[in-house]
Design an enzyme around this catalytic site. Structure first.
Site, mmCIF file in Angstrom:
data_model
loop_
_atom_site.group_PDB
_atom_site.id
_atom_site.type_symbol
_atom_site.label_atom_id
_atom_site.label_comp_id
_atom_site.label_asym_id
_atom_site.label_seq_id
_atom_site.Cartn_x
_atom_site.Cartn_y
_atom_site.Cartn_z
ATOM 1 N N GLN A 126 31.359 18.446 -36.717
ATOM 2 C CA GLN A 126 30.492 18.298 -35.548
ATOM 3 C C GLN A 126 31.186 17.489 -34.452
ATOM 4 O O GLN A 126 31.098 17.826 -33.267
ATOM 5 C CB GLN A 126 29.203 17.599 -35.989
ATOM 6 C CG GLN A 126 28.290 17.167 -34.869
ATOM 7 C CD GLN A 126 26.932 16.722 -35.388
ATOM 8 O OE1 GLN A 126 26.117 17.559 -35.748
ATOM 9 N NE2 GLN A 126 26.699 15.434 -35.441
ATOM 10 N N GLN A 139 19.916 24.803 -35.570
ATOM 11 C CA GLN A 139 21.091 24.527 -36.398
ATOM 12 C C GLN A 139 20.816 24.675 -37.891
ATOM 13 O O GLN A 139 21.671 24.358 -38.709
ATOM 14 C CB GLN A 139 21.678 23.157 -36.058
ATOM 15 C CG GLN A 139 20.858 21.971 -36.483
ATOM 16 C CD GLN A 139 21.443 20.679 -35.934
ATOM 17 O OE1 GLN A 139 21.472 20.450 -34.728
ATOM 18 N NE2 GLN A 139 21.945 19.825 -36.814
ATOM 19 N N HIS A 168 18.956 5.692 -41.163
ATOM 20 C CA HIS A 168 19.523 4.779 -42.151
ATOM 21 C C HIS A 168 20.619 3.964 -41.473
ATOM 22 O O HIS A 168 20.836 4.105 -40.260
ATOM 23 C CB HIS A 168 20.043 5.573 -43.360
ATOM 24 C CG HIS A 168 20.939 6.725 -42.993
ATOM 25 N ND1 HIS A 168 22.157 6.539 -42.380
ATOM 26 C CD2 HIS A 168 20.771 8.074 -43.095
ATOM 27 C CE1 HIS A 168 22.721 7.714 -42.164
ATOM 28 N NE2 HIS A 168 21.901 8.665 -42.574
ATOM 29 N N ARG A 186 19.775 13.370 -46.195
ATOM 30 C CA ARG A 186 19.581 14.315 -47.302
ATOM 31 C C ARG A 186 19.740 13.661 -48.678
ATOM 32 O O ARG A 186 19.370 14.268 -49.678
ATOM 33 C CB ARG A 186 20.532 15.512 -47.165
ATOM 34 C CG ARG A 186 20.155 16.436 -46.010
ATOM 35 C CD ARG A 186 20.899 17.763 -46.038
ATOM 36 N NE ARG A 186 20.350 18.711 -45.091
ATOM 37 C CZ ARG A 186 20.832 18.950 -43.873
ATOM 38 N NH1 ARG A 186 21.895 18.281 -43.445
ATOM 39 N NH2 ARG A 186 20.257 19.833 -43.079
ATOM 40 N N HIS A 196 23.052 5.685 -38.998
ATOM 41 C CA HIS A 196 22.525 5.853 -37.639
ATOM 42 C C HIS A 196 22.513 4.508 -36.899
ATOM 43 O O HIS A 196 22.883 4.426 -35.731
ATOM 44 C CB HIS A 196 21.081 6.363 -37.685
ATOM 45 C CG HIS A 196 20.899 7.706 -38.328
ATOM 46 N ND1 HIS A 196 20.262 7.856 -39.535
ATOM 47 C CD2 HIS A 196 21.249 8.958 -37.928
ATOM 48 C CE1 HIS A 196 20.217 9.136 -39.852
ATOM 49 N NE2 HIS A 196 20.819 9.839 -38.907
#
Ligand code: AMP
Length: 280
Positions: A154, A62, A35, A188, A38
């Site tokens: 992250q 993960q 999307h 998600r 990114h």
């Protein structure tokens, strides 16, 4: 022309040639279902490097046992069209067995960082992230690698690994891209129905609330967190996993907010777990 590489030997050969020609490599690791979030990383990588590599790899290590590894959206052809129109050079798309042969046994453990925030409800997640990112860096040997602020913990783990293990890669963290209403873009979000999509706006509203309290001079973390909880608990389908205000390097919760601290949260909207954060 976008070239798709799936094997480790091919990616190594490709990198060797580029390095011999002294071309710089920008790298954007992803799990696909791309999307605008990114693509913002890809566009920055294009600006700053001779060659841009994107990996699309849904990293099984993960995902927890009861998480969405199987359902995670897989739209490789569409992703390639997007990457092609952005002028990306290489997409690295290995299958799990290529990355983790049967005898694979090494772990990378980001101690002190992995048990906080998302790590509490996703045990093992950041070990999975750490090992895959280290492998990808070893393969792609990027000059610069790009990550989104959206996945705040992250970014902290990756910067720590690069520093602790003396990796020769420059890490750039780019801002979270949101839709018009403030919802952070995420692969998600595709799981959300229309009602849930509206409810999901409570994540951002609560972060805006936190920022405005800080702007008004309120420093006590507890007070801010309480107001954020109220915003989220107003939403029927929302269930708080955590909300925390933390030091941006140690991830330790802070009692009083200082400039640069990060307010981060994870909230379940129906069955979908969403995360977001802002730098205060
Ligand atoms: P993922 O495919 O979810 O693993 O994400 C790949 C990269 O894109 C990570 O560095 C993410 O932080 C980044 N990313 C995902 N969503 C966004 C967003 N809404 N804004 C900016 N970066 C993002």
């Amino acid at each position: 022309m976008l070239q798709v590489i799936t094997s480790i030997s091919d990616i190594k050969n490709k990198i060797q040639t580029l390095k011999q020609n002294q071309l710089t490599i920008g790298f954007v690791p992803t799990m696909g279902a791309l999307h605008e979030g990114h693509l913002s990383l890809v566009r920055q990588a294009k600006k700053e490097n001779d060659q841009v590599f994107v990996s699309i790899f849904i990293n099984p290590l993960q995902f927890g046992k009861n998480e969405d590894f199987r359902q995670y959206p897989r739209v490789f052809d569409k992703d390639c069209e997007l990457l092609s129109s952005e002028g990306v050079d290489i997409v690295f798309n290995p299958i799990p067995a290529e990355m983790y042969p049967d005898d694979f046994c090494t772990s990378v453990i980001p101690r002190h960082l992995e048990d906080k925030l998302c790590g509490k409800s996703r045990p093992g997640h950041f070990r999975g992230v750490a090992v895959v990112v280290l492998k990808l860096f070893n393969l792609v040997k990027p000059d610069i690698a790009y990550f989104g602020q959206k996945d705040f913990q992250q970014t902290v783990v990756i910067k720590r690994i690069v520093s602790d293990l003396n990796l020769d890669v420059n890490i750039k963290i780019l801002p979270t891209i949101r839709d018009n209403e403030g919802l952070a873009l995420s692969s998600r979000n595709a799981y959300l129905n229309e009602t849930e999509k509206k409810d999901a706006l409570c994540l951002y509203s609560s972060l805006v609330k936190a920022q405005s309290m800080v702007n008004a001079g309120i420093k006590k973390a507890e007070e801010i967190l309480l107001e954020m909880e109220k915003v989220i608990n107003n939403c029927k389908t929302a269930r708080i996993d955590y909300i925390s205000i933390v030091n941006p390097e140690t991830l330790a919760a802070v009692p009083r907010v200082r400039k640069g601290d990060v307010v981060a949260l994870a909230v379940r909207i129906g069955k979908t777990r969403l995360i977001d954060n802002v730098i205060l």
